[in-house]
Design a protein around this motif. Structure first.
Motif, short mmCIF file in Angstrom:
data_model
loop_
_atom_site.label_atom_id
_atom_site.label_comp_id
_atom_site.label_asym_id
_atom_site.label_seq_id
_atom_site.Cartn_x
_atom_site.Cartn_y
_atom_site.Cartn_z
N LEU A 1 0.84 -1.19 0.00
CA LEU A 1 0.00 0.00 0.00
C LEU A 1 0.88 1.24 0.00
N LEU A 2 1.84 1.31 0.89
CA LEU A 2 2.79 2.41 0.98
C LEU A 2 4.18 1.79 1.04
N GLY A 3 5.06 2.29 0.21
CA GLY A 3 6.39 1.69 0.15
C GLY A 3 7.21 1.95 1.40
N VAL B 1 6.59 8.39 1.73
CA VAL B 1 5.87 9.44 2.45
C VAL B 1 6.69 9.83 3.68
N VAL B 2 6.90 11.14 3.83
CA VAL B 2 7.53 11.70 5.03
C VAL B 2 6.48 12.59 5.67
N ASP B 3 6.01 12.22 6.86
CA ASP B 3 4.83 12.91 7.39
C ASP B 3 4.90 13.13 8.89
N LEU B 4 4.11 14.10 9.31
CA LEU B 4 3.94 14.44 10.73
C LEU B 4 2.48 14.22 11.08
N MET B 5 2.25 13.37 12.09
CA MET B 5 0.91 13.05 12.54
C MET B 5 0.69 13.55 13.97
N GLY C 1 4.33 9.42 -6.03
CA GLY C 1 5.75 9.06 -5.92
C GLY C 1 6.32 9.37 -4.56
N ILE C 2 6.55 10.67 -4.27
CA ILE C 2 7.09 11.12 -2.99
C ILE C 2 6.17 12.21 -2.45
N ALA D 1 3.30 17.94 6.15
CA ALA D 1 3.62 18.68 7.38
C ALA D 1 5.06 18.46 7.85
N ALA D 2 5.90 17.94 6.98
CA ALA D 2 7.29 17.69 7.34
C ALA D 2 8.09 18.99 7.29
#
Length: 386
Positions: free
Chosen positions: A209-211, A235-239, A280-281, A285-286
């Protein structure tokens, strides 16, 4: 007194290191024997070598096939291309290999994997490595590490696990390299969360689903990975509402990210379900991410995107207030990438379709910039230069 103490410690250090090394053992597990049994004999520093074969540890319904609560354990599968070492679900097991302090192992602490008790108790595992294994068919995660410092996950095949493939959380100083991670159904093949100084290098990540996901982490890197055929690539993310409330200083470089157009199989309640296939990328919020020298091609919705957490929340019909994070992306640099032939397939939602491009930014945050990218389309047409 300090000088004398320091002299004593330095003088004694070689003896301590020699004794520790000399006491380390190699325990060999043969087909038909138990990796669990070897672990009960193991002490810190021991190496468990597992000979080729298929291993089903424990019994059907056990939470974990293998649990490690001791520092300094090294598990090595002596695989060859034709004779793998396979850890397989014995039936109804959630996790393949679970590594954490004892306060974070068991049904209650494992019920919320992103909030391990060791994140608050400061309990740690110091040193763990896994190599040469195929880990497959677990309902939750293939390999899960919580509060582990100085770890290495190298040259494994992680196949067909339900939620995550490789999952270090609240961990530090790790290397995830040269693994093949495939067929992860409902989340990331490789996930690094709430962690520091973890390098994800030279992995082959496809049909997930997400690499690869780096979430709420600091000083991590994603380098030279082959990310193809997933729903979302990197994905580079802030949760919000996690134990670490920042996502900064990630390097994403020299990756091949193409054809990530797999259908979206996320749980309908998951934030990933709101995103279209073909990304892709994506930075959500990073802060202070460097995305450079990647080849990002043939992702049908988006090549490289930078967006606010609020955009993702709005897609789920959720408000963007009352958060414990700064939801805006700041000071990200996207430079020197090849991003072409992305964003070629329209999506039904006009809000989303507006971001279909090789490079896209939703206009939020400050200090984000783009430079020397080889692209065809951008949203907006002119992006802030570095």
């Amino acid at each position: 007194m300090f000088t004398r103490l320091r002299f004593f410690l330095f003088a004694a250090l070689p003896t301590v290191l020699f004794c520790s090394t000399s006491l380390a053992r190699t325990i060999v597990v043969h087909p038909g024997e138990s990796i669990r049994a070897a672990l009960t004999q193991a002490k810190s520093g021991d190496r468990i070598q597992v000979l080729p074969g298929v291993y089903r540890e424990g019994v059907a319904g056990d939470l974990n096939a293998i649990s490690v609560n001791l520092s300094g354990i090294h598990i090595v599968g002596l695989s060859s291309p034709s004779r793998p070492v396979v850890l397989e679900n014995a039936g109804g097991q959630s996790f393949g290999i679970w590594v954490s302090p004892s306060d974070s192992t068991g049904p209650a602490p494992q019920s919320d994997p992103e909030h391990p008790p060791c994140g608050l108790s400061s309990a740690r595992i110091y040193g763990f490595s896994l190599s040469g294994f195929t880990v497959r068919g677990f309902a939750g995660d293939g390999v899960h590490l919580a509060c582990v410092d100085d770890f290495a996950l190298n040259s494994n095949v992680v196949d067909g696990n339900g939620v995550y493939g490789l999952f270090p959380v609240v961990s530090r100083d790790g290397l995830i390299s040269e693994n093949v991670v495939i067929n992860t159904v409902s989340d990331a093949g490789i996930y690094v969360g709430q962690s520091d100084n973890v390098s994800i290098e030279a992995n082959d990540v496809h049909n997930n689903l997400l690499g690869i996901e780096v979430e709420n982490s600091r000083n991590c890197s994603v380098i030279r990975n082959h990310v193809v055929g997933n729903t979302l690539g990197i994905v580079v993310d802030l949760m919000p509402f996690l134990e670490i409330g920042s996502q900064r200083n990630t390097l994403v470089t020299l990756n091949t990210v193409n054809d990530n157009n797999r259908p979206n199989t996320a749980d309908p309640d998951d934030a990933l379900a709101a995103l279209p296939s073909g990304i892709g990328i994506l930075l959500v919020a990073a802060d202070t991410t460097s995305v450079t020298r990647n080849a990002v091609t043939n992702n049908q919705f988006l090549g490289i995107g930078v967006v606010s957490f609020c955009l993702e929340a709005s897609l789920l019909g959720l408000p963007c207030d009352g958060l414990d994070i700064d939801p805006q992306p700041d000071a990200n640099r996207i430079f020197g990438n090849v991003a072409q032939a992305n964003g070629t397939v329209p999506v039904a939602d006009p809000l989303l379709d507006a971001f279909r491009a090789d490079l896209a930014w939703d206009g939020t945050g400050s200090g984000n910039c783009w430079k020397s990218n080889l692209v065809g389309t951008t949203v907006p047409p002119v992006l802030p230069p570095c």
